[in-house]
Enzyme design. Structure first.
Site, short mmCIF file in Angstrom:
data_model
loop_
_atom_site.label_atom_id
_atom_site.label_comp_id
_atom_site.label_asym_id
_atom_site.label_seq_id
_atom_site.Cartn_x
_atom_site.Cartn_y
_atom_site.Cartn_z
N ASP A 13 52.18 33.73 36.20
CA ASP A 13 51.63 35.05 35.12
C ASP A 13 51.79 34.98 33.21
O ASP A 13 51.60 35.43 32.58
CB ASP A 13 51.74 36.01 34.93
CG ASP A 13 51.45 36.46 36.39
OD1 ASP A 13 50.13 36.64 37.31
OD2 ASP A 13 52.48 37.70 37.29
N LYS A 16 47.00 31.33 32.82
CA LYS A 16 46.93 30.32 33.13
C LYS A 16 45.19 30.20 32.97
O LYS A 16 45.00 29.52 32.62
CB LYS A 16 47.44 29.53 34.44
CG LYS A 16 49.02 29.28 34.55
CD LYS A 16 49.11 29.25 36.29
CE LYS A 16 49.18 29.91 37.05
NZ LYS A 16 50.10 31.20 36.43
N GLY A 40 46.59 35.82 41.10
CA GLY A 40 45.42 36.60 40.14
C GLY A 40 45.71 36.05 38.35
O GLY A 40 46.21 35.91 37.79
N HIS A 41 44.05 35.60 38.48
CA HIS A 41 43.51 34.81 36.99
C HIS A 41 43.34 35.21 36.19
O HIS A 41 42.18 35.62 36.56
CB HIS A 41 43.68 33.27 36.89
CG HIS A 41 44.76 32.55 37.67
ND1 HIS A 41 44.62 31.34 38.85
CD2 HIS A 41 45.74 32.80 38.10
CE1 HIS A 41 45.36 31.01 39.06
NE2 HIS A 41 46.72 31.73 38.96
N GLN A 216 50.61 30.25 40.90
CA GLN A 216 52.02 30.72 40.26
C GLN A 216 52.85 29.33 39.82
O GLN A 216 52.07 29.35 38.28
CB GLN A 216 52.65 30.02 41.91
CG GLN A 216 51.90 31.18 43.08
CD GLN A 216 51.05 31.39 43.30
OE1 GLN A 216 51.04 29.71 43.83
NE2 GLN A 216 49.85 31.97 43.34
#
Ligand code: GDP
Ligand code: IMO
Ligand code: MG
Length: 418
Positions: A13, A16, A40-41, A216
């Site tokens: 988080d 990225k 989750g991007h 990650q």
């Protein structure tokens, strides 16, 4: 043009997604090589906010092919929903290439995880990631390219379900239905399912620019992270070779993405966690809630011991320091420069949980700044104290900070001149 890798330098988080979106404007191909729907991007652009779990962020740019390489744990249901959501936002359809060697996250993987005590203890995202990678290692997984005969797949799924307790599985999964959906998916994607290793290789051989999008972060790496409080894939730059089959020799830029402070979601050690109102301040100003599960993220100060360790592993050529705007308004900003372990101060990242548990952070205090940063678009527009904070980090790590994040929007990124 050689390749660029974007790697999380902390516990995930780190923003990225935003940095990758920024860089992918100049890429021909963008590759997810690890993780699956646990990622989750987030991207905020003219179309709105997209939270991507499976679709590579760079593929939001027309002209940039998004690859899900073999190291990705592929959840076809999640992928389909995501493509639908992107369409509803009025975005152009991403062009995707999926590895025929990618292992599938199947409904029984999620079910298995729901009932695993270890998953609850780790605080996983409950997306079936651990069981999917476990089946891969045990050579009992199903790969995308191997989907052919519905009956054969249904029999395989039936066998996997039989190993769950009847109560867990009862009536919740119909092997025939799942097998049919899988085969239909394979048909629908047709030639977009391919040997992605060869496709990436050929793009590189043409001298075109390939971006590798890490999921990650380094401290969640299955081997080098805070095991067992980690994910199940290789999250460092070494994951590029592991999960795409491309030699690391092609990578020219390794961009470490780090928040200007530290967050972690899930359980496990986090030496600089701050449960005081200052930690709460970081959570509320930084909107630190998970993009995948919505869980509140644990917040604390920047940890240079952890970042130095991440740099040693990844050999970052540069850093992107994100969410600097969140620190505005704090009278002082603390930075951890070492750990005190059994009375001795050291700068080395401990390799065991026991050592980490015994480590207490040693802080220096840097002056804060009052003015918000969100409107700044050039280095010169940042207050002096904010510039000094960035300089402090790069000097401590001997890595240049080339990008600074000052807001969630795509354009809220300051690129520093060389
Ligand atoms: P990722 O998993 O590394 O892509 O990061 P996430 O998307 O899970 O979390 C980063 C969060 O911070 C998202 O909500 C972004 O919209 C937001 N964000 C990204 N960059 C910045 C920044 O520079 N400042 C602020 N305030 N928010 C940011
Ligand atoms: P992005 O790509 C933050 C964490 C989970 C849990 C541990 C194991 O958005 O940075 P898993 O479901 O992978 O078995 O969970 O890893 N985790 C993440 N934390 N960002 C992520 O991805 C994460 N993916 C997994 O919270 O502690
Ligand atoms: Mg995330």
């Amino acid at each position: 043009m050689p390749a660029t890798a974007v790697i999380g330098a902390q516990w995930g988080d780190e923003a990225k997604g935003k940095i990758t979106h920024f860089l992918a404007r100049q890429a021909t191909m963008t590759v997810r090589f690890n993780g699956g729907p646990n990622a989750g991007h987030t991207v905020q652009d003219a179309h709105g906010t997209a939270r991507l779990h499976q679709v590579p962020v760079g593929a939001l740019h027309p002209g940039c092919v998004g690859v899900l390489a073999h190291g990705v744990a592929l959840d076809i249901w999640e992928l389909r929903n995501e493509l639908l959501a992107l369409r509803e936002q009025g975005r152009p359809e991403p062009v995707l290439l999926l590895s025929d060697r990618a292992h599938l996250v199947l409904p029984h993987h999620r079910l298995r995880e729901e009932h695993e005590g270890s998953a609850a203890r780790i605080g996983t995202t409950q997306r079936g990631i651990g069981p999917c990678y476990a089946d891969r290692a045990a050579r009992s997984g199903i790969r995308l390219g191997d989907l052919g005969d519905v009956q054969q797949i249904a029999a395989h799924l039936g066998g996997a379900l039989a190993q769950l307790t009847p109560h867990d599985a009862a009536g919740r999964i119909d092997p025939e239905v799942v097998a049919t959906e899988l085969v239909d998916f394979r048909r629908a994607f047709g030639t977009h399912i391919a040997d992605t290793r060869a496709a990436i290789q050929s793009t590189l051989d043409k001298g075109l620019h390939v971006l590798f999008e890490g999921a990650q972060g380094t401290l969640l790496d299955v081997d080098l992270g805070t095991y067992p409080f980690v994910t199940s894939s290789t999250t460092t730059v070494h994951g590029v070779g592991w999960g795409s089959g491309i030699s690391a020799g092609h990578i020219e830029r390794v961009i470490g993405v780090a928040k200007a402070y530290t967050t972690r979601v899930g359980e496990g050690p986090m030496p600089t966690e701050d449960s005081s109102p200052q930690g709460e301040h970081l959570r509320s100003v930084g909107a630190e809630y998970g993009a995948t599960t919505g869980r509140p993220r644990r917040c604390g100060w920047l940890d240079l011991v952890a970042l130095r360790y991440a740099h040693d592993i990844n050999a970052f050529t540069e850093l992107a320091l994100t969410k600097l705007d969140v620190l505005a308004g704090l009278p002082e900003i603390r930075v951890c420069t070492g750990y005190r372990v059994h009375g001795t101060v050291c700068e080395r990242w401990p390799s065991t949980l026991d050592e980490l548990a015994a480590a207490t952070p040693v802080y220096v205090s840097l002056p804060g700044w009052r003015d918000p940063l969100s409107d700044a678009r050039t280095w010169e527009e940042l207050p002096r104290a904010a510039q000094d904070y960035v300089r402090f980090v790069e000097h401590a790590l001997s890595v240049p900070v080339r990008m600074v994040g000052v807001g969630p929007e795509a354009e809220a990124t300051i690129v520093r001149p060389d």
